[in-house]
Design an enzyme around this catalytic site. Structure first.
Site, PDB file in Angstrom:
ATOM      1  N   ASP A 165       0.895  -1.228  -0.222  1.00 17.62           N
ATOM      2  CA  ASP A 165      -0.022  -0.046  -0.042  1.00 17.62           C
ATOM      3  C   ASP A 165       0.930   1.429  -0.170  1.00 17.62           C
ATOM      4  O   ASP A 165       2.048   1.273   0.562  1.00 17.62           O
ATOM      5  CB  ASP A 165      -0.890  -0.098   1.146  1.00 17.62           C
TER       6      ASP A 165
ATOM      7  N   GLU B 111       1.246  -0.571  -5.152  1.00 19.49           N
ATOM      8  CA  GLU B 111       0.048   0.347  -5.382  1.00 19.49           C
ATOM      9  C   GLU B 111       0.907   1.757  -5.435  1.00 19.49           C
ATOM     10  O   GLU B 111       1.091   2.315  -4.489  1.00 19.49           O
ATOM     11  CB  GLU B 111      -1.043   0.455  -4.272  1.00 19.49           C
TER      12      GLU B 111
END
Length: 638
Positions: A304, A357
């Site tokens: 993330d 990401e």
């Protein structure tokens, strides 16, 4: 002289090269001096004045079980014979100011449900039965030429009330039937605040107790593997929560975070950033990733907020960030960390993957570390996602002025190994659900959602879809409520679910859709510049030369005789249409098998006339036929 700690392992931890620090630190069951069962507790708190273990077994008495330093390693240790599995505990850390603070164990394998304490217990143990799956992944570690269609899930709201054990059957069975290849689960590392969705972590080694025991999570993954489904987890190494029992000022000093708030704080999220200059932080995080991949058999981790790690000025105003030693904004220590992390993961057996990401144009995210890249397996294509959702959300009459949002992604589509994501982030915070983003009336919304998904699946790159998008959830996702499964009682929603089911299986069954996702060898434009009519067409090809032609009509105007230039002479047979009546389409514009004509059209040596449904996409299988000599020469020259 200490009785338990392996000082060589602690040396590697302090050097920043440990990939299994969880075997040494945290809570482990062992044998005492007389063979009795004890639990050994080890914690890294180098700047503490004193540390003790407090818990339900000693009535939270700070003086009952003091810890001792392990040489100069910065680690404290004690063995406790009265502790039992399931007891709650924390570390009582005496700081340089004289204050005593209570902290959960950063390396705990279990955490208190709906609380802040750690739970006494050794590493979870499970007898795996997924050997055939694991061996198959070892035989085919490269996923680039395989289909990958990911179903992203928040376990607590897919069907509220289900735990790991129940989800091992209901969720896995659903994913298999729908034709997905992987489940991606939003963070399962323990976290205190439900609305954070798991992205503000306190327990980097503890599977959240919200859904059951760690062994039950292992059972879920085992069941998925035995059904042929890969499992990915979201992993959050960029930042952590400020909660008092967490990592913030762990021993009274900035230990996991950077001491300078310009490096250590993320004002945009109200969290703290990991300090990648700290070698022990590198060992802590790399060992966490390896723990989930090795011990829980996860196939991959989606990392993330990579951009927040790569850029020192991410989410910050001028004056709020500290440049690197060259005066730039790249976080050089984070770059080195990623290379070290990916090198460790790539050394694992079974084709383990890390997904980035990452929302910027930072180069070489998926290039191997040996070639000066960061070494990720895949990068989320956020640019494609933003462009296509912007395009689809506008009224079709204006789309002709924004045709570049359909085509620009092919300018960089092969610069990385991409995943095309429609994730949870696109259906929250006022962004609307995928269905509600579509303009027009009720029928047009569903038609355009089918069109959007067809474009996603036909476009080069692996696929990801968030739960609920497959049946046209009308409202935004809510983490505290189940998906609106009752919508399947309404025809349009059940037709949408059937459509995604059939699209998934069509994707799996047709190698041109996935075999060459990373080069022009698998993609060729047929009609790229008809912005006036908002029509697009291209061809996908596999390594064996099999090809599919896709055409897309982004307006409500149907076409009965639309001409497209094609590079191959042959028979074009319709094999998939978003306008099929059983998907909720009109069914009024089917194409009979059609031979292309050996006459140049645009840059192509052949042409074909097709019927295009309103807001529809149609796919044709190409069966090449021998050409007349002159036409063959023209095709070779094209």
């Amino acid at each position: 002289m200490n009785k338990f700690s392996d000082e060589t392992a602690l040396y590697y931890f302090n050097r920043g090269v440990s990939t299994a620090a969880y075997l040494e630190l945290g809570c482990h069951e062992g044998a005492g001096e007389f063979g009795e069962r004890v639990f050994r507790f080890s914690v890294w708190a180098p700047n503490a004045e004193s540390v003790s273990v407090v818990g339900t077994f000693n009535k939270w008495d700070e003086k009952a079980d003091p810890m001792e330093r392990v040489g100069t390693t910065g680690v404290w240790e004690v063995a406790i014979g009265v502790a039992r599995p399931g007891d709650l505990y924390k570390y009582a850390i005496g700081t340089y100011t004289g204050e005593v603070i209570l902290k959960a164990d950063p390396f705990a394998f279990r955490a208190e449900a709906h609380g802040t304490a750690s739970v006494v217990g050794d590493m979870p143990y499970y007898e795996w039965s997924d050997q055939d799956y694991i061996e198959g992944r070892e035989d085919q570690p490269d996923t680039y030429s395989e289909p990958m269609n990911i179903y992203e899930v928040h376990l607590g709201s897919w069907k509220q009330g289900l735990g790991y054990h129940e989800l091992a059957h209901e969720l896995v069975d659903y994913v298999v039937d729908m034709g997905y290849t992987h489940i991606e689960i939003m963070p399962l590392m323990e976290y205190p605040y439900d609305p954070s969705w798991g992205y503000q972590v306190t327990g980097y080694y503890a599977a959240t107790a919200r859904y059951g025991e760690p062994e039950e999570l292992m059972y879920l993954i085992d069941c998925a593997h035995n059904a042929g489904i890969g499992v990915i987890m979201d992993w959050v190494p960029a930042h952590f929560t400020r909660d008092e029992h967490g990592l913030r000022l762990f021993d009274g000093t900035p230990l996991f975070e950077h001491p300078d708030p310009r490096r250590g704080e993320m004002p945009q999220w109200g969290t703290l950033l990991f300090n990648f200059e700290q070698t022990q932080v590198q060992s802590f995080l790399i060992s966490s990733a390896m723990y989930w991949l090795k011990e829980f058999h996860f196939d991959g981790l989606r990392v993330d907020a990579v951009s927040a790690m790569l850029y020192l000025d991410f989410g910050k105003n001028p004056g709020e960030w500290l440049p690197n030693r060259y005066g730039g904004h790249d976080n050089l220590d984070a770059v080195a960390f990623f290379r070290k992390l990916n090198s460790a993961v790539n050394n694992l057996d079974g084709g383990k993957m890390l997904f980035a990401e990452e929302s910027s144009a930072y180069p070489y995210i998926t290039r191997p570390v040996s070639e000066d890249g960061l070494g990720f397996a895949y990068k989320w294509n956020m640019g494609w996602m933003n462009d296509i959702l912007t395009y689809m959300s506008m009224d079709s009459i204006y789309r002709k002025y924004h045709h570049d949002k359909l085509t620009f992604s092919l300018c960089y589509a092969f610069s990385e190994h991409y995943v095309l994501p429609f994730s949870h982030d696109e259906v929250v915070h006022g962004k609307k659900s995928m269905l509600s983003k579509m303009p027009g009336d009720y029928w047009q919304q569903f038609a355009q959602l089918r069109l959007l998904y067809a474009f996603q699946y036909a476009h080069p790159g692996k696929k990801l879809m968030f739960m609920g998008c497959e049946f046209g959830q009308y409202i935004e996702w809510k983490e505290d409520d189940s998906l609106d499964w009752f919508l399947l009682d309404y025809p349009k929603h059940s037709e949408m679910q059937l459509y995604v089911h059939d699209l998934n299986h069509f994707y799996l069954d047709n190698p041109p859709m996935f075999d060459i996702d990373d080069s022009w060898a698998g993609f060729r434009w047929c009609g790229v510049d008809d912005n006036i009519h908002s029509i697009l067409s291209f061809m996908r090809t596999d390594r064996d030369g099999n090809s599919l032609l896709w055409t897309f009509n982004f307006t409500p105007q149907p076409w009965l005789d639309y001409m497209i230039g094609v590079p191959r002479y042959g028979l074009y047979t319709e094999v998939f249409s978003t306008d099929a009546p059983y998907f909720g389409g009109t069914g009024d514009y089917p194409n009979a098998p059609t031979m292309s004509v050996c006459e140049p059209y645009g840059e192509h040596p052949c042409r074909i006339r097709l019927r295009l449904p309103p807001f529809g996409a149609v796919c044709y299988r190409i069966t090449p036929k021998p050409l007349p000599k002159i036409a063959a020469i023209q095709e070779d020259d094209a």
